[in-house]
Design an enzyme around this catalytic site. Structure first.
Site, PDB file in Angstrom:
ATOM      1  N   GLY A 178       2.631   2.289  10.750  1.00 55.42           N
ATOM      2  CA  GLY A 178       3.578   3.385  10.550  1.00 55.42           C
ATOM      3  C   GLY A 178       4.288   3.829  11.811  1.00 55.42           C
ATOM      4  N   HIS A 207      -9.414   1.265   4.928  1.00 55.45           N
ATOM      5  CA  HIS A 207      -8.130   1.394   5.629  1.00 55.45           C
ATOM      6  C   HIS A 207      -8.320   2.320   6.832  1.00 55.45           C
ATOM      7  CE1 HIS A 207      -4.011   2.530   6.490  1.00 55.45           C
ATOM      8  NE2 HIS A 207      -3.664   1.406   5.878  1.00 55.45           N
ATOM      9  N   GLU A 261      -6.666   4.689   7.864  1.00 58.24           N
ATOM     10  CA  GLU A 261      -6.443   6.107   7.567  1.00 58.24           C
ATOM     11  C   GLU A 261      -7.674   6.735   6.929  1.00 58.24           C
ATOM     12  OE1 GLU A 261      -2.717   5.544   5.533  1.00 58.24           O
ATOM     13  OE2 GLU A 261      -1.840   4.963   7.449  1.00 58.24           O
ATOM     14  N   SER A 294       3.551  -2.129  10.313  1.00 54.92           N
ATOM     15  CA  SER A 294       5.012  -2.184  10.468  1.00 54.92           C
ATOM     16  C   SER A 294       5.593  -3.555  10.125  1.00 54.92           C
ATOM     17  CB  SER A 294       5.432  -1.750  11.885  1.00 54.92           C
ATOM     18  OG  SER A 294       5.044  -0.411  12.116  1.00 54.92           O
ATOM     19  N   LYS A 299       0.088   4.281  -0.303  1.00 51.04           N
ATOM     20  CA  LYS A 299      -0.536   5.473   0.298  1.00 51.04           C
ATOM     21  C   LYS A 299      -0.306   6.694  -0.615  1.00 51.04           C
ATOM     22  CE  LYS A 299      -0.110   3.219   4.720  1.00 51.04           C
ATOM     23  NZ  LYS A 299       0.082   3.322   6.165  1.00 51.04           N
ATOM     24  N   GLU A 321      -5.295  -4.848  10.803  1.00 49.64           N
ATOM     25  CA  GLU A 321      -4.225  -3.869  11.004  1.00 49.64           C
ATOM     26  C   GLU A 321      -4.475  -3.115  12.304  1.00 49.64           C
ATOM     27  OE1 GLU A 321      -2.273  -2.716   7.057  1.00 49.64           O
ATOM     28  OE2 GLU A 321      -4.085  -1.520   7.203  1.00 49.64           O
ATOM     29  N   ASN A 326       0.861  -1.184   0.000  1.00 49.72           N
ATOM     30  CA  ASN A 326       0.000   0.000   0.000  1.00 49.72           C
ATOM     31  C   ASN A 326       0.897   1.232   0.000  1.00 49.72           C
ATOM     32  OD1 ASN A 326      -1.841   2.009   0.483  1.00 49.72           O
ATOM     33  ND2 ASN A 326      -2.323   1.368   2.583  1.00 49.72           N
TER      34      ASN A 326
HETATM   35  P1  PGA Z   1       2.945   0.289   7.662  1.00 45.90           P
HETATM   36  O1  PGA Z   1       1.477   0.494   7.041  1.00 45.90           O
HETATM   37  O2  PGA Z   1       3.485  -0.989   7.087  1.00 45.90           O
HETATM   38  O3  PGA Z   1       3.720   1.499   7.251  1.00 45.90           O
HETATM   39  O4  PGA Z   1       2.761   0.185   9.143  1.00 45.90           O
HETATM   40  C1  PGA Z   1       0.613  -0.589   6.894  1.00 45.90           C
HETATM   41  C2  PGA Z   1      -0.702  -0.116   6.322  1.00 45.90           C
HETATM   42  O5  PGA Z   1      -1.164   0.968   6.695  1.00 45.90           O
HETATM   43  O6  PGA Z   1      -1.319  -0.807   5.483  1.00 45.90           O
END
Ligand code: PGA
Length: 259
Positions: free
Chosen positions: A174, A96, A98, A214, A11, A168, A9
């Site tokens: 992140g 997601h 976010e 992560s 983003k 997640e 992803n």
């Molecule tokens: P990340 O993001 O690997 O940077 O933690 C995962 C995601 O949001 O799908």
């Protein structure tokens, strides 16, 4: 047996189509024609066509990061399932964190988007996960239940079997904090159990449930080796082809050991 799905992803990255093409090409070259693990890339909407061209001849799937539930009409700024199919998408990420937390997206809206994705014959990747406060308040299962029930409402077992879930934990996205393999497996087992009760054992056994938060080359093997973790949704580490390929390699090793 479920085949692992490793999805990147991207983003709101990278900034240019050229950089997107380079990143996609790096993953394509590194993966070659291997299909022992399923792989998909989710660039921003504006780079989908470019990345689709780069990925031609590769088994890598193309994912969008969101879609709208209507196909056409007066919906400024939105993108629909048929449009995504037209530019080569095979997958679409829905709900997601976010978007749920950053944009106030509800499980009802996720459900409408999921139905639109299925109608367009896109493979949906539906995200669920609890925040840090919810985990500390021991509300993880309660929150996941609301998200599962609301997001997956009205699906037949056959439809459900074609949906990918991504667990997640929001506190791990992140942040560099990863759920331990045991923590993640416990939640994945809870999700699988709910799927069994709701859709039956045969369907639950087919649903791919990814872990996200992560994931990196050095923690991927342990996470992907867990019995109910069927892949990874990768953010930060998907922005470097070498790191993303390292996660794919960990998945390939897990599959080779006969997961
Ligand atoms: P990340 O993001 O690997 O940077 O933690 C995962 C995601 O949001 O799908």
């Amino acid at each position: 047996m479920r085949t692992l799905l490793i999805a990147g992803n991207w983003k709101l990255n990278p900034t240019t189509a050229e950089a997107a093409a380079l990143l996609a090409d790096g993953v394509k070259q590194g993966l070659g024609s291997a299909t022992d693990v399923h792989v998909a890339l989710a660039p921003p909407f504006v780079f989908l066509t470019k990345v689709d061209q780069v990925l031609e001849g590769s088994p890598i799937g193309l994912a969008a990061q969101d879609l709208y539930w209507e196909n056409n009409g007066a919906f400024t700024g939105e993108v629909s399932g048929p449009m995504l199919v037209d530019v080569g998408c095979t997958h679409v990420i829905i709900g997601h964190s976010e978007r749920r937390h950053g944009q106030g997206e509800t499980s009802g809206q996720v459900n409408a988007k999921l139905k639109a994705a299925l109608a367009a014959k896109l493979i949906p990747i539906v995200c669920i996960g609890e925040t840090k406060d919810e985990r500390l308040a021991e509300k993880t299962e309660e929150v996941l239940l609301e998200q599962l029930v609301g997001s997956l409402a009205g699906l037949s077992p056959e439809e459900m079997a074609g949906v990918v879930l991504a667990y997640e934990p929001v506190w791990a996205i992140g942040t560099g904090l990863t759920a331990s393999p045991e923590q993640a497996q416990a939640v994945h087992a809870f999700i699988r159990n709910w799927l069994t009760q709701t859709f039956g054992a045969a369907t639950a056994g087919r649903v791919v449930v990814q872990y996200g938060g992560s994931v990196k080359p050095d923690n991927a093997a342990e996470l992907l080796g867990q019995p109910d973790i069927d892949g990874a949704l990768v953010g930060g580490a998907a922005l470097k082809a070498g790191d993303f390929l390292g996660i794919i390699k960990a998945g390939q090793d897990v599959m080779a050991r006969g997961k």
